[in-house]
Design a protein around this motif. Structure first.
Motif, PDB file in Angstrom:
ATOM      1  N   GLU A   1       0.872  -1.107   0.057  1.00 47.32           N
ATOM      2  CA  GLU A   1       0.080   0.025   0.069  1.00 47.32           C
ATOM      3  C   GLU A   1       0.870   1.370  -0.154  1.00 47.32           C
ATOM      4  O   GLU A   1       0.625   2.265  -0.710  1.00 47.32           O
TER       5      GLU A   1
ATOM      6  N   THR B   1      -8.427   2.694 -10.423  1.00 49.40           N
ATOM      7  CA  THR B   1      -9.467   3.279  -9.504  1.00 49.40           C
ATOM      8  C   THR B   1      -9.216   4.203  -8.588  1.00 49.40           C
ATOM      9  O   THR B   1      -9.957   4.810  -7.508  1.00 49.40           O
ATOM     10  N   SER B   2      -7.834   4.967  -8.656  1.00 49.09           N
ATOM     11  CA  SER B   2      -7.339   5.798  -7.894  1.00 49.09           C
ATOM     12  C   SER B   2      -8.086   7.244  -8.091  1.00 49.09           C
ATOM     13  O   SER B   2      -8.756   7.614  -8.964  1.00 49.09           O
ATOM     14  N   SER B   3      -7.789   8.163  -7.051  1.00 49.85           N
ATOM     15  CA  SER B   3      -8.416   9.529  -7.225  1.00 49.85           C
ATOM     16  C   SER B   3      -7.699  10.473  -8.159  1.00 49.85           C
ATOM     17  O   SER B   3      -7.247  11.338  -7.553  1.00 49.85           O
TER      18      SER B   3
ATOM     19  N   ARG C   1      -5.871  -0.720  -8.096  1.00 54.66           N
ATOM     20  CA  ARG C   1      -5.674   0.424  -7.289  1.00 54.66           C
ATOM     21  C   ARG C   1      -5.137   1.515  -8.084  1.00 54.66           C
ATOM     22  O   ARG C   1      -5.589   2.717  -7.819  1.00 54.66           O
ATOM     23  N   SER C   2      -4.341   1.579  -9.244  1.00 52.05           N
ATOM     24  CA  SER C   2      -4.067   2.399 -10.164  1.00 52.05           C
ATOM     25  C   SER C   2      -5.181   2.938 -10.947  1.00 52.05           C
ATOM     26  O   SER C   2      -5.483   4.086 -10.864  1.00 52.05           O
TER      27      SER C   2
ATOM     28  N   GLN D   1       0.500  12.713  -8.909  1.00 54.30           N
ATOM     29  CA  GLN D   1       0.021  13.789  -8.620  1.00 54.30           C
ATOM     30  C   GLN D   1       1.144  15.024  -8.598  1.00 54.30           C
ATOM     31  O   GLN D   1       0.546  16.043  -8.932  1.00 54.30           O
TER      32      GLN D   1
ATOM     33  N   ILE E   1       2.210   2.084  -3.347  1.00 57.66           N
ATOM     34  CA  ILE E   1       1.252   2.459  -4.316  1.00 57.66           C
ATOM     35  C   ILE E   1       0.935   3.976  -3.772  1.00 57.66           C
ATOM     36  O   ILE E   1       0.793   4.665  -4.655  1.00 57.66           O
ATOM     37  N   ASP E   2       0.800   4.393  -2.508  1.00 54.41           N
ATOM     38  CA  ASP E   2       0.643   5.709  -2.234  1.00 54.41           C
ATOM     39  C   ASP E   2       1.682   6.601  -2.970  1.00 54.41           C
ATOM     40  O   ASP E   2       1.631   7.506  -3.266  1.00 54.41           O
TER      41      ASP E   2
ATOM     42  N   LYS F   1       1.132   7.337  -6.266  1.00 53.69           N
ATOM     43  CA  LYS F   1      -0.045   8.118  -6.729  1.00 53.69           C
ATOM     44  C   LYS F   1       0.744   9.487  -6.323  1.00 53.69           C
ATOM     45  O   LYS F   1       0.232  10.611  -7.007  1.00 53.69           O
TER      46      LYS F   1
END
Length: 856
Positions: A107, A151-153, A148-149, A118, A110-111, A114
């Motif tokens: 996790e 469906t990420s925000s 996760r990628s 960003q 993955i963060d 992201k």
């Protein structure tokens, strides 16, 4: 990759000799689909799904990353090499940062992924990420990342998944919210009218009866329509369409319509291409040798298309199957030569996992091992398992021909904590080699074998309490002196676990015995293994001195460890020495000096031979910011709850303690306790006595905050019992006001089995520490900017650099413009971040804009 014959509508789109039919119906479907966050294009082979997406996207002015999957992308490291290469055309900087964090198997990684997206992908710009041939992906870790990628925000990224089967991702939430679009096989089938339009573009005008027959046979299947068109176009005038040829053997059509006209060298080259996945122009030109061969290949763009997004060629699936069916026409020499050249290209271009795979196919285990030697000594578990599988299926004679293979193999056993198997195999190899002639190659192998035995002992002595492993390092030194050789980072960089003193027992004197063994080993392994462990013995002493509250001794040993670590390029030891210097300064109240130490920790991010630099940077700075209450500055992955990790259990664990501190700083005491109770985890820092003491002390203050006085006193009693034999005090002192409050309560309640004198000492130490920590927190807190005062706290130079950052300039550009060194610019930027309370460039610009320091 668009191997399918590309058809798009009534206006022909040409690529080389290929004509594609423009299909407005499909374009309209795609135009509506990409307004969603996720697009799934699902159809069987040959339906033109890739072509439809490719030619539609090519007409758009949208930055696109196109990733082509194969079965080999089920290996996380190979997948990540492929993924970051595909990101490069969109953002070279983002691709570089992503390559450094490694495949996101947890996790927190993955963060990190992201956060980089960003930071480096402009929020006001639309991006399309295409994942082609998604049906090849079945590895749970890769699927988890992909889920996760996509469906990420990140609303400015549209993910397009092209697959022969429904992707194995949980996208129900995206679909229920209306964020997902689908284009199906039925959508992609040619209509009768589209098929007739395509034939007309080929200057074919079949009779209505023939059109009906072809459409009946093909059912709108794009690839079959294309082959039928070629058959009609090349047939003698007046010949009838033979539907059975299409139905019975499509490969015969490929052979007669595509391959037969090609010269034999071109045919052989195409068959060779079916043996490899790397179809980049530079490699293909090298493999082809004759430029005319590549020219003929480029003319086959109905079935072999150059993908500008991937900078690689793609062979249509059915054409590839046909070529694979002819691989037996190649000699074994031809195959191995091809694999060898491809492996060399991959190795030279930093694609180590693929290089290893191709070297295995070519049977060149010597060069395969050479690539492994350029990798860190302790690898992620999945990579170590993959390499071990390769070596275990290698022919037995390889170990006789390349004795070094045994060193690598037993090192992988060590990495995977298969210590007994590694030791057994090492002793057998040593016995066999020492019974024969001592050649230079044998000396090198014996050096490696004895080093591996030493490192096994170094890792297992924490629970065996057997410190006799030093003799193995001495033997390694003897053989090394007979045949000296060079070992370089990253393999020579010794990795560190949560604590330097890896001692499980609280028995008095055990830590000293452990340190004595390390001190005896370092002079040998640092010589035989390229500086490995230099400074580690001093840092062990510094760590123990710190935990005993001897700040002067801790500082002396940490500084000496820092000096030796830098001399030997032992980056992890350097990082950890700086960590203890941070803690020493906090205990003394010297908070100003910590800015300089943080800058040194930051500088380690530039060390390319330090593979875990980003992870360790996050962990060390995360501890510091959690400790002073600035939790907003922690890396996002350190704020998550606890999860399974592919980080190697031998060397990691400190990140768990940092997560506990984050929960504690955020007053999430139940979450902190849940993590502390996970003491059986292989990566738990609580396995060592110092970790047990810190863990129990933290548990005690957590329970006290939850009004569980009995539980708090019980945990404090355990911590006291563990700390007493070695006079450990700092875990209690560093808890400051929280430990002071607990000690006062224990004194007031006369908590059983907790000596009053000890409690009073803990209370006074924690109270003094709390005052110094408060001063540090206040001094590091950014001053608020009021109306009209915005930016007054920034120096002129800091304000100039901030303005340049807001304009999108890189650090290198700022340095060049202002005639400053890059390190000076980095130091100024860190100061800006500190004063604004920002965690990165985007955050600093946002804060400065909102406060009117820079223009919007």
């Amino acid at each position: 990759m668009v191997p399918e014959h590309l058809f798009h509508g009534n206006v022909p789109i040409t690529s080389g000799n290929q004509i594609y039919l423009e299909r407005p119906r499909i374009d309209q479907l795609l135009e509506q689909a990409i307004k969603k966050r996720v697009v799934i294009i699902c159809a069987g082979a040959g339906y033109g799904k890739t072509c439809a997406a490719y030619f539609f996207i090519r007409k758009l002015k949208i930055l696109t990353s196109w990733m082509q999957f194969s079965d080999r992308d089920n290996n996380g490291d190979r997948f990540w090499e492929n993924f970051t290469t595909a990101i490069t055309p969109v953002s070279r900087k983002a691709a570089g940062k992503l390559a450094k964090i490694g495949f996101p198997s947890t996790e927190w990684q993955i963060d990190q992924y992201k956060a980089i997206c960003q930071e480096e992908l402009r929020p006001d710009t639309q991006y399309i990420f295409v994942y082609d041939d998604f049906h090849f992906i079945n590895d749970p870790a890769v699927l988890r990342f992909m889920e996760r990628s996509v469906t990420s925000s990140l609303p400015h990224i549209t993910s397009v998944l092209i697959s022969r089967t429904e992707p194995s991702l949980n996208l129900m939430n995206m679909e229920s919210k209306g964020f997902l679009a689908r284009i199906t096989e039925e959508d992609l089938r040619f209509t009768r009218e589209e098929m007739v339009s395509y034939f007309r573009l080929l200057d074919i005008n079949p009779s209505p009866q023939t059109v009906s027959s072809i459409y009946y046979d093909t059912e709108g299947w794009a690839f079959a329509i294309h082959l039928a068109g070629l058959s009609l176009k090349n047939a003698p005038s007046g010949a009838a369409y033979v539907n059975q040829a299409l139905r019975s053997n499509i490969f015969k059509l490929i052979n007669s319509e595509i391959m037969a006209p090609l010269p034999a060298p071109v045919q052989q080259f195409l068959i060779k291409l079916s043996l490899i996945e790397h179809l980049v122009p530079d490699l293909l030109e090298e493999l082809a040798g004759d430029p005319s061969v590549m020219e003929r290949v480029k003319n086959l763009d109905s079935f072999i298309r150059f993908d500008v997004y991937l900078n690689a060629y793609h062979i249509h699936h059915l054409f590839l199957d046909y070529l694979k069916g002819r691989q037996d026409e190649l000699t074994e020499y031809d195959k191995k030569d091809l694999w060898h050249k491809t492996a060399a290209w991959c190795a030279a271009n930093g694609q180590k996992i693929d290089a290893i795979s191709y070297y295995e196919r070519s049977g060149d285990y010597e060069r395969l091992l050479g690539v492994v030697d350029t990798m860190p000594s302790i690898l992620p578990n999945r990579t170590a398992r993959m390499l071990l599988e390769i070596l275990e299926r290698a022919p037995g004679e390889i170990y006789d021909q390349i004795a070094h293979a045994q060193v690598v193999r037993t090192g992988l056993y060590l990495t995977l904590e298969m210590f007994d198997k590694s030791r057994e195999e090492l002793l057998a190899v040593i016995g066999r080699l020492e019974a024969g002639p001592v050649t230079p190659a044998v000396c090198r192998t014996l050096t490696g074998c004895y080093n591996n035995l030493g490192f096994i002992g170094m890792n297992t002595c924490s629970y065996t309490r057997d410190y006799d492993y030093v003799r193995y390092f001495e033997k390694a030194r003897q053989y090394y002196e007979l045949n000296k050789f060079e070992i370089l980072p990253p393999i020579s960089v010794i990795p560190l676990s949560a604590y330097l003193c890896r001692v499980n027992s609280e028995e008095q004197g055990e830590m000293e015995r452990y340190i004595e063994a390390i001190s005896a080993a370092v002079p040998h392994c640092s010589v035989t293994f390229g500086g490995c462990a230099l400074g580690m013995d001093d840092l062990c002493r510094g760590e123990l001195a710190f935990f005993r509250g001897d700040l002067s001794g801790a500082e002396q040993f940490s500084l000496r460890a820092l000096r030796y670590a830098r001399q030997g390029k032992q980056y992890e030891t350097e990082n950890r020495a700086l960590f203890y210097l941070l803690r020493i300064n906090l205990a003394r109240g010297n908070h100003e000096d910590n800015e300089k130490i943080l800058a040194q920790i930051e500088a380690l991010l530039d060390e390319q031979s330090y593979p875990t630099r980003f992870t360790n940077h996050d962990i060390i700075t995360g501890w510091y910011y959690a400790h002073i209450g600035q939790t907003g500055k922690l890396a996002p992955w350190l704020k998550n709850d606890f999860e399974e990790s592919d980080l190697n259990s031998i060397v990691f664990g400190l990140e768990i303690y940092v997560k506990v501190k984050f929960h504690f700083a955020e007053k999430r005491y139940p979450a902190a306790l849940a993590a502390l109770e996970n003491r059986e985890s292989a990566t738990s820092p609580w396995a060592f006595v110092l970790g047990k003491i810190e863990g129990k002390a933290l548990e005690a203050v957590c329970r006290y905050q939850l009004k569980d006085r009995d539980g708090a006193f019980a945990a404090l009693k355990t911590a006291y019992r563990l700390a007493l034999p070695n006079a450990i005090s700092m875990p209690f002192t560093e808890l400051g006001k929280d430990m002071r409050a607990l000690a006062e309560a224990a004194i007031k309640d006369k908590a059983p089995d907790l000596p009053l004198e000890w409690l009073e000492k803990v209370r006074l130490g924690a109270a003094a520490y709390a005052k110094k920590l408060f001063a540090a927190v206040e001094s590091s807190r950014p001053a608020p900017f009021g109306d009209g005062a915005a930016g007054r706290e920034l120096s002129r130079r800091e304000l100039e650099v901030l303005i340049d950052l807001s304009r999108g300039m890189t650090q290198e550009e700022i340095a060049g413009q202002a005639s400053l060194s890059i390190n000076t610019v980095k130091s100024i930027i860190r100061s800006v971040y500190s004063k604004l309370g920002a965690i990165n460039k985007a955050d600093a610009v946002r804060i400065a804009t909102s406060r009117g320091i820079v223009g919007a």
